[in-house]
Motif scaffolding. Structure first.
Motif, short mmCIF file in Angstrom:
data_model
loop_
_atom_site.label_atom_id
_atom_site.label_comp_id
_atom_site.label_asym_id
_atom_site.label_seq_id
_atom_site.Cartn_x
_atom_site.Cartn_y
_atom_site.Cartn_z
N LEU A 1 46.73 41.22 49.85
CA LEU A 1 48.00 41.14 50.56
C LEU A 1 47.77 41.44 52.04
O LEU A 1 46.85 42.17 52.39
N PHE A 2 48.59 40.89 52.89
CA PHE A 2 48.50 41.19 54.31
C PHE A 2 49.90 41.18 54.90
O PHE A 2 50.85 40.68 54.32
N GLN B 1 50.96 36.95 50.83
CA GLN B 1 49.65 36.75 50.24
C GLN B 1 48.91 35.66 51.00
O GLN B 1 49.53 34.75 51.53
N TYR B 2 47.59 35.81 51.05
CA TYR B 2 46.80 34.73 51.62
C TYR B 2 46.93 33.53 50.73
O TYR B 2 46.98 33.63 49.51
N MET C 1 42.65 35.10 50.02
CA MET C 1 41.46 35.93 50.00
C MET C 1 41.54 36.86 48.79
O MET C 1 42.61 37.29 48.40
N LYS C 2 40.39 37.17 48.25
CA LYS C 2 40.29 38.01 47.07
C LYS C 2 39.42 39.23 47.36
O LYS C 2 38.62 39.23 48.29
N TYR C 3 39.61 40.26 46.55
CA TYR C 3 38.74 41.42 46.62
C TYR C 3 38.53 41.94 45.21
O TYR C 3 39.27 41.62 44.29
N ASP D 1 34.36 43.95 51.38
CA ASP D 1 34.68 42.66 51.98
C ASP D 1 35.72 41.93 51.15
O ASP D 1 35.86 42.17 49.95
N SER D 2 36.41 41.00 51.80
CA SER D 2 37.29 40.07 51.11
C SER D 2 36.52 38.78 50.90
O SER D 2 35.60 38.47 51.66
N PHE D 3 36.91 38.02 49.89
CA PHE D 3 36.16 36.83 49.54
C PHE D 3 37.07 35.60 49.51
O PHE D 3 38.18 35.66 48.99
N ASP D 4 36.56 34.52 50.04
CA ASP D 4 37.23 33.22 49.99
C ASP D 4 36.63 32.49 48.79
O ASP D 4 35.48 32.03 48.85
N ILE D 5 37.40 32.36 47.71
CA ILE D 5 36.82 31.79 46.49
C ILE D 5 36.55 30.30 46.59
O ILE D 5 35.99 29.72 45.67
N THR D 6 36.91 29.69 47.71
CA THR D 6 36.55 28.28 47.91
C THR D 6 35.11 28.15 48.40
O THR D 6 34.55 27.06 48.40
N GLU D 7 34.52 29.26 48.82
CA GLU D 7 33.14 29.27 49.32
C GLU D 7 32.18 29.69 48.20
O GLU D 7 32.36 30.75 47.59
N GLN D 8 31.16 28.88 47.95
CA GLN D 8 30.20 29.18 46.88
C GLN D 8 29.51 30.51 47.12
O GLN D 8 29.31 31.29 46.18
N SER D 9 29.15 30.82 48.35
CA SER D 9 28.45 32.08 48.63
C SER D 9 29.34 33.28 48.30
O SER D 9 28.84 34.30 47.81
#
Length: 96
Positions: free
Chosen positions: A84-85, A94-95, A1-3, A47-55
């Motif tokens: 990080l989590f 890391q995710y 996950m990214k932020y 929010d955190s972002f899943d860069i595999t998701e286009q949205s």
């Protein structure tokens, strides 16, 4: 996950805060984390972002575009960081 992480120089922090607070989109998508060890103001995305998701990639692009437009002429750095989590065993990871 990214932020998204935004760091504003001390000299421009007051003006950056004013500009972010007048931009309802940015104000709703980033939060002020406070002052870092270098006396710079830090903001992070809500929010955190899943860069595999286009949205999510579209949302990152929109937020970064708003940052550039809103903070033009100020000294700042914007980056997309790895989140990080703490796993259930209590270690930092890391995710994937």
């Amino acid at each position: 996950m990214k932020y998204i992480k935004l760091v504003v120089s001390k000299i421009d922090s007051k003006e950056a805060t004013r500009r972010i607070n007048t931009n309802t989109f940015l104000k709703g998508n980033i939060d002020c984390e406070g002052v870092n060890a270098n006396n710079q103001l830090e903001w992070v995305s809500c929010d955190s972002f899943d860069i595999t998701e286009q949205s999510d990639r579209d949302n990152i692009e929109k937020i970064e575009s708003e940052i550039v437009t809103t903070l033009g002429g100020l000294q700042y750095e914007s980056s997309v960081e790895e989140e990080l989590f703490v796993d259930p065993m209590g270690s930092l990871a890391q995710y994937l």
